[in-house]
Write a protein that holds these residues in place. Structure first.
Motif, PDB file in Angstrom:
ATOM      1  N   VAL A 141      -4.364   4.903 -23.378  1.00  0.00           N
ATOM      2  CA  VAL A 141      -3.972   6.297 -23.143  1.00  0.00           C
ATOM      3  C   VAL A 141      -2.555   6.493 -23.690  1.00  0.00           C
ATOM      4  N   LYS A 142      -2.435   7.391 -24.649  1.00  0.00           N
ATOM      5  CA  LYS A 142      -1.127   7.604 -25.273  1.00  0.00           C
ATOM      6  C   LYS A 142      -0.188   8.368 -24.341  1.00  0.00           C
ATOM      7  N   GLN A 143      -0.734   9.275 -23.593  1.00  0.00           N
ATOM      8  CA  GLN A 143       0.101  10.148 -22.768  1.00  0.00           C
ATOM      9  C   GLN A 143      -0.492  10.155 -21.363  1.00  0.00           C
ATOM     10  N   TRP A 144       0.185   9.507 -20.440  1.00  0.00           N
ATOM     11  CA  TRP A 144      -0.358   9.344 -19.082  1.00  0.00           C
ATOM     12  C   TRP A 144       0.133  10.484 -18.203  1.00  0.00           C
ATOM     13  N   GLU A 145      -0.830  11.244 -17.704  1.00  0.00           N
ATOM     14  CA  GLU A 145      -0.513  12.331 -16.781  1.00  0.00           C
ATOM     15  C   GLU A 145      -0.901  11.891 -15.372  1.00  0.00           C
ATOM     16  N   PRO A 146       0.069  11.682 -14.478  1.00  0.00           N
ATOM     17  CA  PRO A 146      -0.257  11.132 -13.152  1.00  0.00           C
ATOM     18  C   PRO A 146      -1.034  12.096 -12.273  1.00  0.00           C
ATOM     19  N   PHE A 147      -1.009  13.392 -12.567  1.00  0.00           N
ATOM     20  CA  PHE A 147      -1.706  14.366 -11.723  1.00  0.00           C
ATOM     21  C   PHE A 147      -2.405  15.380 -12.625  1.00  0.00           C
ATOM     22  N   SER A 148      -3.511  15.897 -12.119  1.00  0.00           N
ATOM     23  CA  SER A 148      -4.244  16.887 -12.902  1.00  0.00           C
ATOM     24  C   SER A 148      -4.970  17.813 -11.955  1.00  0.00           C
ATOM     25  N   ARG A 149      -5.350  19.016 -12.498  1.00  0.00           N
ATOM     26  CA  ARG A 149      -6.157  19.972 -11.750  1.00  0.00           C
ATOM     27  C   ARG A 149      -7.572  19.956 -12.326  1.00  0.00           C
ATOM     28  N   GLY A 150      -8.502  19.755 -11.504  1.00  0.00           N
ATOM     29  CA  GLY A 150      -9.891  19.691 -11.976  1.00  0.00           C
ATOM     30  C   GLY A 150     -10.793  19.256 -10.843  1.00  0.00           C
ATOM     31  N   HIS A 151     -11.981  18.880 -11.203  1.00  0.00           N
ATOM     32  CA  HIS A 151     -12.974  18.495 -10.204  1.00  0.00           C
ATOM     33  C   HIS A 151     -12.630  17.134  -9.602  1.00  0.00           C
ATOM     34  N   VAL A 152     -12.859  16.997  -8.332  1.00  0.00           N
ATOM     35  CA  VAL A 152     -12.692  15.714  -7.638  1.00  0.00           C
ATOM     36  C   VAL A 152     -13.992  15.421  -6.902  1.00  0.00           C
ATOM     37  N   HIS A 153     -14.301  14.147  -6.771  1.00  0.00           N
ATOM     38  CA  HIS A 153     -15.587  13.742  -6.207  1.00  0.00           C
ATOM     39  C   HIS A 153     -15.411  12.529  -5.309  1.00  0.00           C
ATOM     40  N   ASP A 154     -16.357  12.335  -4.422  1.00  0.00           N
ATOM     41  CA  ASP A 154     -16.599  11.100  -3.674  1.00  0.00           C
ATOM     42  C   ASP A 154     -15.538  10.771  -2.628  1.00  0.00           C
ATOM     43  N   PHE A 155     -14.281  10.989  -2.926  1.00  0.00           N
ATOM     44  CA  PHE A 155     -13.242  10.644  -1.964  1.00  0.00           C
ATOM     45  C   PHE A 155     -12.226  11.790  -1.960  1.00  0.00           C
ATOM     46  N   LEU A 156     -12.274  12.632  -0.926  1.00  0.00           N
ATOM     47  CA  LEU A 156     -11.539  13.887  -0.911  1.00  0.00           C
ATOM     48  C   LEU A 156     -10.620  13.959   0.298  1.00  0.00           C
ATOM     49  N   LEU A 157      -9.430  14.511   0.053  1.00  0.00           N
ATOM     50  CA  LEU A 157      -8.508  14.840   1.129  1.00  0.00           C
ATOM     51  C   LEU A 157      -8.500  16.370   1.214  1.00  0.00           C
ATOM     52  N   LEU A 158      -9.146  16.918   2.243  1.00  0.00           N
ATOM     53  CA  LEU A 158      -9.409  18.353   2.330  1.00  0.00           C
ATOM     54  C   LEU A 158      -8.524  18.996   3.388  1.00  0.00           C
ATOM     55  N   ASN A 159      -7.895  20.071   2.994  1.00  0.00           N
ATOM     56  CA  ASN A 159      -7.080  20.859   3.920  1.00  0.00           C
ATOM     57  C   ASN A 159      -7.990  21.925   4.538  1.00  0.00           C
ATOM     58  N   VAL A 160      -8.435  21.684   5.761  1.00  0.00           N
ATOM     59  CA  VAL A 160      -9.389  22.600   6.388  1.00  0.00           C
ATOM     60  C   VAL A 160      -8.720  23.907   6.805  1.00  0.00           C
ATOM     61  N   ASP A 161      -7.410  23.895   6.863  1.00  0.00           N
ATOM     62  CA  ASP A 161      -6.713  25.117   7.241  1.00  0.00           C
ATOM     63  C   ASP A 161      -6.684  26.093   6.066  1.00  0.00           C
ATOM     64  N   ARG A 162      -6.182  25.651   4.918  1.00  0.00           N
ATOM     65  CA  ARG A 162      -6.076  26.531   3.765  1.00  0.00           C
ATOM     66  C   ARG A 162      -7.448  26.874   3.182  1.00  0.00           C
ATOM     67  N   SER A 163      -8.392  25.988   3.323  1.00  0.00           N
ATOM     68  CA  SER A 163      -9.724  26.263   2.762  1.00  0.00           C
ATOM     69  C   SER A 163     -10.646  26.900   3.787  1.00  0.00           C
ATOM     70  N   GLN A 164     -10.056  27.553   4.776  1.00  0.00           N
ATOM     71  CA  GLN A 164     -10.855  28.116   5.865  1.00  0.00           C
ATOM     72  C   GLN A 164     -11.933  29.069   5.368  1.00  0.00           C
ATOM     73  N   ASN A 165     -11.606  29.879   4.380  1.00  0.00           N
ATOM     74  CA  ASN A 165     -12.530  30.919   3.945  1.00  0.00           C
ATOM     75  C   ASN A 165     -13.485  30.483   2.844  1.00  0.00           C
ATOM     76  N   VAL A 166     -13.389  29.248   2.428  1.00  0.00           N
ATOM     77  CA  VAL A 166     -14.296  28.718   1.402  1.00  0.00           C
ATOM     78  C   VAL A 166     -15.138  27.630   2.048  1.00  0.00           C
ATOM     79  N   GLN A 167     -16.411  27.865   2.105  1.00  0.00           N
ATOM     80  CA  GLN A 167     -17.291  26.904   2.762  1.00  0.00           C
ATOM     81  C   GLN A 167     -18.159  26.165   1.730  1.00  0.00           C
ATOM     82  N   TYR A 168     -18.555  24.985   2.160  1.00  0.00           N
ATOM     83  CA  TYR A 168     -19.608  24.293   1.397  1.00  0.00           C
ATOM     84  C   TYR A 168     -20.914  25.054   1.592  1.00  0.00           C
ATOM     85  N   ASP A 169     -21.733  25.025   0.579  1.00  0.00           N
ATOM     86  CA  ASP A 169     -23.046  25.657   0.675  1.00  0.00           C
ATOM     87  C   ASP A 169     -23.962  24.739   1.454  1.00  0.00           C
TER      88      ASP A 169
END
Length: 1998
Positions: free
Chosen positions: A1755-1783
């Motif tokens: 990897v020529k350019q290492w970006e330690p953080f990114s915005r995108g899809h995350v899977h399998d192991f999640l740290l979820l803020n149930v307070d801020r995501s109150q209005n967005v539910q899983y289907d």
């Protein structure tokens, strides 16, 4: 016969009828009298009784005190006032007398039994009580619990716990201390009339009488413990092993098995000459309970100490200490059974049966009044040339005085009598009808019948007699036994491993006796004349002294008188019977036959004692006369003179020859039997006169191409056994006992223990070194390392073993992560107890080392016993569980090769089969000529041991055969008649083979001589003869001494090096396997073989001098196992060797009679007279004896002369069919059909090679050669020679014959097993079969160190498998006192097994070593495999080719910056490789690859790319992991019981669900502190959450939720190591129907149980409920905090959603970004780092990267953080995501859908790229494992995606799957038809509003949100190819849809829950304006109405 009989003869002529009946029964095949006696003549005779008391009542009244002091007066507690004190009544006034209660219906509780109590005040009656059977002894006097528990059957009072209290209650009125052993006297039972009557005595007094006798004798000044001789006598071998030379083989006796009638080890003691036999409690007095049914009152003794330790007993003064402490050396110490054991003799010279000088200094029994002593005549041995053997029978033997050294005494018969009268408890107390043992009179009569039927050369076998007793007993009680078996069948199967006495008893004569009710008893007064009548049928063979004999002393005096007078010259047995009115019958048997006396005397030696006696006779020169006698050839001169004359031609050194001659004439046994000859002697004998190597050692001009040796090949069956071993180890690890945690070990180490044999040691080292196991275990990096590397892993079990095992124990303690395997090879060799180990410490080592506490308790040490003879390890006290036994499988089943082996095993059973086939020469046979010679010499030298005589004769035969075959001796000496045909054949074959092969390949001849002294003498003798004949280069003579290394001459070493192509100049062979194809005679010495494997060139196995005295199954089979062989699988069946026969081998003449001499050998040593040329039957041997002139010829006689000498009558005799089932007692006219060696259908031929060998000057003509070849071809069809087998003991030696080169005799012989020559006595035993069809040797006692548990046992069945045989021995054998398992007894337990102990058993030479070495390699690979897991290793998908140039964060930034993150673009494209089969999410900057992604199948996750990664110390584990650190974590908390948890209901309301949702929490007691309750144990209120400001280095703040299904075993829920011990809250989210199984496997985990309606839901429902519950709990916690005074905003709002397959976590090393690398870190470190992130509350969702092996490299350019899809192991803020539910309805892609909606809502999603998670491949369970099936479960059909939908209201096959799942799968697989314009058209995606659905990998989806203020991509100028509306809500309006532009013909798809809402949606959104609909475009999922199908409508854009 007079009037002495109570029953008179009924007619005058009846005596003749009786005589004829007896004679007929004697001539029959049975050995039991016909019931004609009781049926026709005898009437009931009542036994004489006095006052109604039996004879033993007075004796029973004696005080049982163990002290000689007078009893202490006992003051009974005064009875309470007003109670009854009348004798015979209890204190409640109820009658207890047996006479009163006999007919009463008594209440005896289950587990109790009625018992008769002896009251001193009521001598004529018994008191009846009920006693708990657990506090009563069994039939052996054992297993009684201490204490008492009884009930009063009079008043009914229960629960008496003390016998003192109970004796007061029943008014015993004792003057001494009440003891249950003294007063609980008899078992009671109900007879046929239902009356309660007295039964057998309770067996209390096992040791008491013996202890009193011992102490009485000690108090009289006799031998005390301190005065024991320094070398106490060994246990009596004769008793344990009546190894008798010629056993009987009648049809009746053949059913017997080797019986040792004992149940415990009770010593018979000779103290200063006193016979204090345990069995001299004598013939038990009889208490008659019915006519002819005597009860045994003298039970077997108890070997253990008294149950209660009174002051007169201490552990150091027990009877065992005195009687059994006589040191037992090795397996040789033999003690007989429970009834006669080790004896202590003052001289310490021989065992108990040795000399009767014992009896001269005391009475024979202290239980009987002193009798008149019997004087043994002087010079008895010299006069009669025999040493009589006296078998004690019933009653005490009188004292013998005088010349007692000439008489032997044995208790064997007495023990058999007592054992056969000791009924098992189950028979004693069964039913109303008693089952009684045989009476003493019947035993004596049966004994006489047995002796009468023995042949003149047969020796009585006590096993036969015992089986006769058992058969007679079973027949007399057949109905009762069958009735008992039917009632006990169910219980017996569980208790006795399913082994039970067969309903139809095998071999039981149907005419034996009448049913019990009609059978008349045999009275004492009738016994003598019946016995004499029976004996009269055999003439003088058996003499009965009975009618006029008033005592045993008188009978013995008469016997000695007759013996000295010569009147017993033709008598083999004298039976003395004493019957006097009012007294018990007494008897003894005196053996007076010369052959029988010798065999019995030698069997009384233990094996080691026998070897010492042989060595002593050689050392003292006792054998010198015999050697001189054998050296004389009569008229043909003297051997030494002939040899000297022959050696002159070879210029032999006169000094050396004379020195050698002196050595031969004076065989010195200077070396101890264990030392053998020194290496110097060996070198002198084998190398001293060896000439320098000649042309024979160099490579020949035409080398033999047959030779090939392979060392490394593993046969398929060995691989199968290795895998079987591995599966058993895994089974131990998988069991719930947690005895072995394979997951905690990372490597294997091992130590192989072998017997102290240098060859066995080197052989194992060779196998280990060549197997490659060391390289596999990483012990040696070099492929061909020195063998010294392998020597570190093999240890001989001698004194050096102690330090090696101590070192291993130290290593095991310090290396807990290493699994140590202790392989105990040849495990049956040393099973001696440490307590009885020999003085030199060579025995008892296994017990001291392997059974030590340190080895037993070490959890990382596993023991593997390997043996061919596991019987000694399969006893009632075994340490090995039956489930841990691995038996070698059969390679063939119904002639089907199960393992595709190229070889077929040829073992003992195949050898036996060869004796039963009449098609060819049996491979196992005996040499009648040799037997005749030895028999003659045994009579001439009665004092010499038979082994000395047999060895001397055999060596002389070999010497004569060498002289004759060498051609160096003049033919006028006629040497052939001084040897046997078998020996001549062996020698000529040995010499001929070398001449035939151009490379001088040859055969091995094994000469087995157990005595080291005799073997050394034979080696010197044969070496001298070879040297004097000038044959040093022809063959080698090797002395196989276990304690010394293999030594051969340099000439032969050079030959082997050439054959093996070895360049090492220092190399010498160390094993017999390396002697492949070397012509040699191997003299194998040692008491028993110690596991040495023999090469495949072994052709003859000469066992003619092995001992016939020790008849155990192990002893016999391990000797025969020397001949075990692996033959080519395609070759002929073993019983028809075909080309391997002696004819095709061109061996010397093979005669059918093996040179049987009919006449007795002459005293002068000449050969038997050549009296007749005609064929005559031999009365004794039943064989045909050709004259010697026809057997051998001079060297110059042409072979056709010999061929023409065979008479037609002889040929006819030879071709008679053999019948092995014929009786051995037929008349001599039936001699043709006897299964003897004489029936071999072979034409007598002399081969071309023999003719050349015998007469070099007159070679056979070419015509003769051709005629020979033609004749041989006609007689024995010639087939191509087979490829030889590999080495049997492992995969080591595998010479192969690659071409039919008939010139190499060795190569031809490889397809034929070796021939075995046995002593005649053993041959008869081994080839006989018992009633079950098994060889008789299988029914013998299995090993010298075990004993039969009971005489009342079934025979082994022919249909038994190895496992069933093991269970049989586990039930019916017990270890003797000197067996190492004897200490494994646990009171009340029968399964005291060692949990980590395995047993591998297989036939000899079958390949066990190779199997267990391969197992070690497999185990090592498996442990490495267990330390590794399959990790998904796919590269990210849909990666853009050009990398962005913007660096948002520094590469080493620890946390993301919120403001910077907001400026970063959101990556809509999914990169997780598990989603490479879904629709691409449209992103303006993304350009897909041209080739696209291949469409994958539904089970794609099973075939994704994986990598094997070793588990780090921070891994998560499944349920199979059991390490000590995890015990508390998994629920093994000492404060709480396992599985202690509570179920709590929790209810909350959610608008989307429309009703209250009730969930259940399963909370273990140890985890309740994580929750808040209304009160302790009350209503669950909330789950406690920490504050944002809280921080602890050992705590994780975020609760971890893991939704799981179908993975209760394989889910990675053990996070103890992953968390590095940190405190954390982990909750498993399970479906209701799986709650129980998850709770079972994870008892210490908190579980959240989903509602019932979610049982069929997908992962979306689980995540939906987790998120909504967490937010609800957050609100509750905030309320609770507010009530407590804390601000509500401080409550921690994050939860973790983790997949159940996350196994390890990694971090990018920030310090090495120049060369970035990942390292394993703990989950604790990952979470604490993420939780410490500043402004973490600003993020709605965080995750980490998915690991792949490419990682950060490149990897020529290492970006330690990114915005995108995350899977399998999640740290979820149930307070801020109150209005967005899983289907909640989603099954697939729910996380992609949730992330898109979360991002569109304006929440930050951050992926921590510096961390990665590894996902383990788990092919079982999971939320993707949904099977779509029809509702008709009985119809199996395959359903395709097109069938997932149907037209509404149509008839369609409905499916039993959720509607949402059917819809998602339909859209995934058929969207290219639904959206044809979208297929592979990235620039024109399908517009999906507020929802992401997978439309398949060929369709691109553009996600937009209809929510106000949402974040969407710019769609300006974008033409969509379709529109997808899935459950559109009110935010979706027609105006919103009009913002987007569609291609003409674009497809619309509207999805709704029902048809009405579907129409309403179309109308509300005004879709008909731009979309055209047809009636046929409406569909529903293929669900029934009750399953609520989903409906969708499609249309086209106008």
């Amino acid at each position: 016969m007079g009037n002495s009989y109570a029953g008179q003869l009924r007619s005058a002529r009846f005596e003749e009828v009786l005589h004829n009946s007896i004679e007929a029964s004697l001539r029959s095949n049975t050995v039991v009298p016909r019931p004609v006696f009781s049926q026709l003549y005898l009437e009931t005779e009542q036994l004489f009784m006095q006052d109604g008391r039996t004879f033993n009542d007075d004796e029973e009244d004696e005080d049982g005190s163990e002290s000689n002091s007078p009893p202490i007066p006992y003051q009974m507690k005064p009875p309470p006032e007003g109670c009854c004190t009348t004798d015979g009544f209890c204190q409640a006034g109820k009658d207890l007398r047996l006479s009163s209660l006999a007919s009463e219906n008594l209440d005896v509780p289950p587990g109790f039994m009625p018992v008769g109590v002896k009251s001193p005040s009521l001598p004529d009656n018994l008191l009846v009580c009920a006693v708990d059977r657990r506090f009563l002894p069994d039939e052996r006097g054992r297993n009684a619990l201490l204490g008492f528990s009884g009930n009063c059957l009079g008043c009914g009072e229960k629960g008496f716990r003390y016998f003192t209290e109970f004796s007061n209650h029943i008014n015993l009125k004792l003057s001494t201390q009440p003891k249950k052993q003294k007063h609980l006297k008899y078992h009671l039972y109900r007879n046929n009339q239902g009356m309660l009557v007295k039964g057998t005595p309770i067996c209390w007094r096992g040791n008491d009488v013996r202890i009193r006798q011992i102490r009485a004798s000690l108090s009289e000044g006799h031998l005390t413990l301190d005065e024991r001789p320094s070398n106490p006598a060994l246990a009596n071998p004769a008793l344990a092993n009546p190894a008798l030379a010629h056993p009987s083989h009648t049809a009746g006796s053949a059913t017997g098995s080797h019986v040792e009638p004992q149940t415990a080890d009770a010593p018979t003691t000779l103290i200063n000459g006193n016979h204090t036999a345990a069995s001299s409690i004598a013939q038990p007095p009889l208490s008659q309970s019915g006519p002819g049914r005597p009860s045994v009152t003298g039970p077997p003794t108890n070997a253990g100490p008294p149950k209660k330790r009174h002051k007169g007993w201490s552990p150091d003064s027990s009877a065992n200490t005195l009687t059994e402490s006589a040191g037992k050396s090795a397996q040789s110490s033999l003690s007989l059974s429970a009834l006669s054991v080790t004896s202590v003799i003052t001289n310490g010279a021989r065992s108990e049966t040795t000399a009767v000088q014992s009896s001269s200094r005391g009475s024979a029994s202290q239980l009987s009044p002193p009798e008149v002593s019997v004087t043994v005549p002087d010079q008895l041995l010299h006069t009669c040339r025999l040493q009589p053997v006296i078998f004690k029978g019933h009653g005490p033997l009188p004292q013998l005085t005088g010349n007692t050294n000439d008489v032997l005494i044995s208790s064997l018969l007495q023990s058999c009598y007592l054992s056969s009268q000791t009924l098992p408890r189950v028979y004693q107390h069964y039913g109303p009808s008693p089952i009684q043992p045989l009476s003493a009179e019947m035993q004596i009569l049966l004994t006489v019948y047995y002796l009468v039927q023995l042949g003149t050369e047969q020796v009585p076998l006590i096993e036969d007699l015992e089986q006769i007793f058992m058969r007679s007993w079973r027949e007399s009680h057949l109905s009762e036994i069958r009735q008992f078996q039917q009632s006990q069948t169910q219980g017996a199967q569980g208790r006795h491993y399913g082994i039970e006495v067969p309903a139809s008893l095998p071999g039981l004569p149907q005419h034996l006796s009448l049913p019990p009710q009609s059978q008349q008893p045999l009275t004492p007064s009738q016994l003598p004349w019946l016995a004499q009548l029976a004996a009269s049928s055999c003439g003088e063979g058996v003499v009965v002294l009975g009618e006029d004999v008033k005592s045993l002393a008188q009978g013995l005096l008469q016997m000695f008188s007759r013996l000295v007078d010569g009147r017993l010259e033709n008598t083999n047995y004298v039976v003395i019977i004493v019957t006097s009115p009012g007294q018990e019958t007494q008897s003894c048997v005196v053996v007076t036959g010369k052959h029988q006396c010798r065999a019995l005397a030698e069997s009384m030696f233990s094996p080691n004692e026998g070897l010492k006696e042989i060595s002593h006779q050689l050392h003292t020169g006792a054998a010198q006369e015999l050697i001189h006698f054998c050296n004389s050839l009569g008229q043909d001169g003297n051997m030494d003179f002939l040899l000297d004359s022959a050696s002159v031609e070879h210029e032999a050194s006169p000094s050396s020859s004379s020195q050698a001659l002196a050595e031969e004439k004076t065989p010195k046994a200077t070396n101890s039997p264990k030392d053998g000859p020194s290496p110097k002697d060996l070198q002198t004998s084998s190398l001293k006169d060896t000439p320098s190597p000649k042309e024979t050692a160099s490579s020949p001009k035409t080398p033999c191409l047959e030779y090939r040796v392979e060392w490394r090949e593993v046969r398929p069956i060995q691989l199968a056994v290795a895998r079987k071993l591995l599966s058993h180890v895994c089974a131990i690890a998988d069991s719930s006992t947690q005895n072995l945690d394979l997951g905690s070990f990372n490597r294997v180490s091992f130590l192989i223990l072998v017997p102290p044999s240098e060859v066995s040691f080197r052989q194992t080292v060779l196998h280990l070194w060549s197997s490659g196991v060391l390289q596999e275990l990483g012990s040696s990096e070099q492929e061909f390392a020195s063998q010294r590397e392998a020597e570190r892993y093999v240890v001989k079990m001698d004194q050096s073993a102690q330090s090696r095992i101590d070192k291993l124990l130290q290593e095991a303690q310090s290396n807990s992560y290493t699994l140590y395997i202790l392989v105990h090879d040849h495990a049956h060799w040393d099973i001696s107890s440490t307590f009885y180990s020999s003085t030199d410490g060579s025995l008892g080592l296994v017990d001291r080392l392997l059974n030590s506490r340190q080895v037993k308790d070490a959890t990382n040490i596993l023991i593997l016993h390997v043996t061919s003879f596991p019987f000694a390890l399969q006893t009632q006290c075994t340490r090995i569980s039956p489930y841990n036994e691995i038996h070698w499988p059969s390679a063939f089943s119904n002639d089907v090769d199960l393992y595709h082996e190229r070889t077929r095993y040829f073992g003992v059973s195949e050898l036996l089969e060869s004796t039963r086939s009449g098609s060819s020469l049996p491979l196992m046979r005996y040499d009648s000529s040799f037997e005749s010679m030895t028999s003659t010499l045994e009579e001439r030298f009665p004092k010499l041991h038979s082994a000395v005589i047999r060895t001397t004769v055999l060596v002389q035969q070999y010497c004569v055969a060498l002289m004759a075959a060498s051609g160096k001796i003049s033919s006028s000496h006629n040497l052939h008649k001084h040897t046997s045909v078998e020996t001549m054949e062996i020698v000529q074959s040995l010499l001929t083979a070398v001449q035939q092969c151009p490379t001088r390949h040859g055969h091995m001849v094994l000469l087995r001589i157990p005595s080291l002294a005799l073997a050394a003498w034979a080696h010197r003798r044969l070496s001298r003869v070879r040297r004097q004949l000038g044959m040093e280069d022809s063959f080698e003579i090797i002395l196989g001494n276990p304690s010394q290394a293999l030594t051969i001459g340099q000439t032969f070493t050079d030959q082997i090096k050439i054959w093996l192509k070895i360049q090492d100049a220092e190399w010498v062979p160390h094993t017999y396997l390396e002697l492949e194809a070397l012509p040699c005679i191997l003299i194998l010495s040692g008491a028993e073989p110690l596991g040495e494997s023999l090469p495949r060139s072994l052709k003859y196995c000469d066992l003619r001098v092995i001992s016939c005295s020790y008849l155990q199954r192990t002893t016999l089979e391990q000797e025969l196992g020397l001949a075990a062989y692996l033959v080519k699988a395609e070759s002929r069946p073993p019983h028809d060797p075909g080309p391997g026969s002696d004819l095709i081998e061109s061996d010397p003449e093979k005669l059918s009679s093996t040179d049987n001499e009919e006449e007795e050998g002459q005293e002068n040593g000449d050969s038997p007279s050549q009296s007749s040329q005609s064929v005559q039957p031999c009365p004794d041997s039943k064989t045909v004896d050709p004259p010697p002139s026809r057997i051998t010829t001079s060297p110059n006689v042409p072979k056709e002369t010999l061929d023409n000498l065979q008479s037609p009558s002889k040929a006819q005799v030879q071709l008679q069919p053999q019948t092995s089932s014929q009786s051995y007692f037929q008349t001599t006219s039936n001699f043709q059909s006897q299964p003897q060696v004489q029936g071999y259908p072979h034409v007598q031929l002399i081969s071309q090679q023999q003719a050349q060998l015998q007469g070099q000057s007159q070679p056979a003509s070419q015509t003769n050669i051709q005629s020979y070849n033609q004749t041989a071809t006609q007689q024995q069809p010639v087939s191509q020679p087979q490829n030889p087998s590999k080495s049997a003991s492992s995969d080591s030696s595998s010479p192969r014959a690659s071409s039919p080169n008939l010139s190499c005799s060795w190569a031809r012989g490889l397809s034929r097993p070796p021939s075995v020559l046995l002593p005649r006595a053993l041959y008869d035993i081994i080839t006989a079969s018992d009633s079950s069809g098994l060889p008789r040797c299988t029914s013998f006692l299995p090993h010298i160190s075990v004993a039969w548990a009971s005489s009342f046992r079934p025979l082994l069945s022919k249909m038994m498998t190895c496992t069933e045989q093991s269970l049989y021995y586990r039930q019916w054998t017990v270890p003797r006192s000197y067996h190492m398992d004897n200490s494994n007894r646990t009171e009340g337990r029968t399964d005291n097994f060692h949990p980590r102990r395995l047993l591998l058993s297989g036939p000899p030479q079958v390949g066990k070593t190779g199997a267990y070495l391969h197992f070690l390699g497999l185990l090592s690979r498996m442990l490495i495999r267990l330390m590794e897991v399959d990790i998904y290793d796919d590269e990210d998908i849909h990666c853009t080719a050009e990398a962005e140039g913007v660096q948002y964060h520094p590469p080493n930034a620890p946390w993301p910056n919120t403001e910077v993150m907001k400026t970063m673009p959101f990556v809509y494209t999914v990169h997780d490789p598990k989603y490479d089969d879904i629709s691409i999410v449209y992103c303006p900057g993304f350009k897909p690859r041209v080739d696209g992604n291949p469409v994958r199948q539904e089970d794609v996750y099973l075939r994704r790319r994986t990598s094997r990664i070793k588990l780090s110390k921070y891994a998560a584990y499944n349920t199979y992991h059991h390490c000590e650190q995890c015990h508390q974590y998994l629920g093994f908390n000492p404060r709480y019981q396992m599985y202690e948890s509570t179920l709590h209901a929790f209810t909350f309301t959610h608008l989307l669900l429309g009703e209250d949702i009730q969930l259940y929490f399963i909370i273990p007691k140890s985890k309740e502190h994580y929750f808040s309750f209304s009160q302790p144990g009350g209503q669950l209120e909330s789950m406690r959450l920490p504050l944002t400001s809280d921080w602890s280095p050992d705590c994780i703040k975020s609760p971890i939720f893991t939704p799981t299904t179908g993975r209760h075993e394989h889910g990675l829920f053990n996070l103890y190591h992953a968390m590095d011990g940190a405190s954390h809250l982990h909750i498993l989210v399970v479906k209701e129907y799986e709650m129980a199984v998850y709770k079972k496997y994870w008892p210490n985990h908190i579980m959240l149980v989903l509602p019932t309606v979610f049982n069929g839901a997908g992962i979306g429902a689980a995540h939906f409920l987790i998120k909504e519950l967490s937010y609800h709990n957050l609100e509750l916690e905030r309320s609770r905090r507010v009530e407590g005074g804390s601000p509500s905003v401080d409550v921690w709002p994050f939860i973790i959603l983790a997949d159940d397959s996350c196994v390890m976590w990694n971090a990018v090393d920030n310090d090495k970004l120049s060369c970035p690398a990942e390292r394993a870190v703990s989950l604790k470190q990952v979470l604490q780092h993420m939780e410490a992130c500043p402004d973490l509350a600003q993020y709605g969702l965080c995750g980490i990267r998915k690991w792949n092996s490419r990682g950060v490299t490149g990897v020529k350019q290492w970006e330690p953080f990114s915005r995108g899809h995350v899977h399998d192991f999640l740290l979820l803020n149930v307070d801020r995501s109150q209005n967005v539910q899983y289907d909640q309805n989603r099954f697939t892609c729910h996380d992609v859908d949730f992330t898109l909606r979360l991002h569109s809502a304006g929440l930050l999603v951050c992926r921590f790229n510096n961390f990665s998670v590894m996902k383990k491949q788990i092919a079982i369970g999971g939320y993707r494992a949904f099977i779509i099936k029809t509702k008709m479960t009985d119809v199996s059909t395959s359903v395709g995606p097109s069938q997932y939908i149907c037209a509404p209201d149509s008839k369609h096959l409905f499916l039993a799957s959720p509607a949402q799942l059917l819809l998602e799968k339909y859209l995934q697989h058929t969207s290219q038809k639904l959206f044809p314009l979208s297929t592979k058209n990235y620039t024109h995606p399908v517009l999906s509003v507020d929802c992401y659905l997978n439309l398949g990998p060929e369709v691109t989806v553009c996600f937009v949100s209809s929510r106000p203020h949402c974040i969407n991509i710019s769609t300006a100028g974008l033409l969509f190819s379709g529109l997808l509306l899935c459950f559109p809500d009110t935010f979706v309006t027609s105006g919103f849809l009009k913002k987007f532009t569609f291609l003409k013909g674009a497809t619309l798809c509207v999805i709704s829950a029902d048809r009405s809402s579907l129409r309403q949606t179309v109308g509300r959104l005004e879709l008909e304006e731009q979309w055209r609909f047809r009636l046929s475009d409406e569909f529903q999922t293929a669900n029934a109405k009750e399953d609520r199908p989903l409906f969708f409508l499609t249309g086209k854009h106008i």
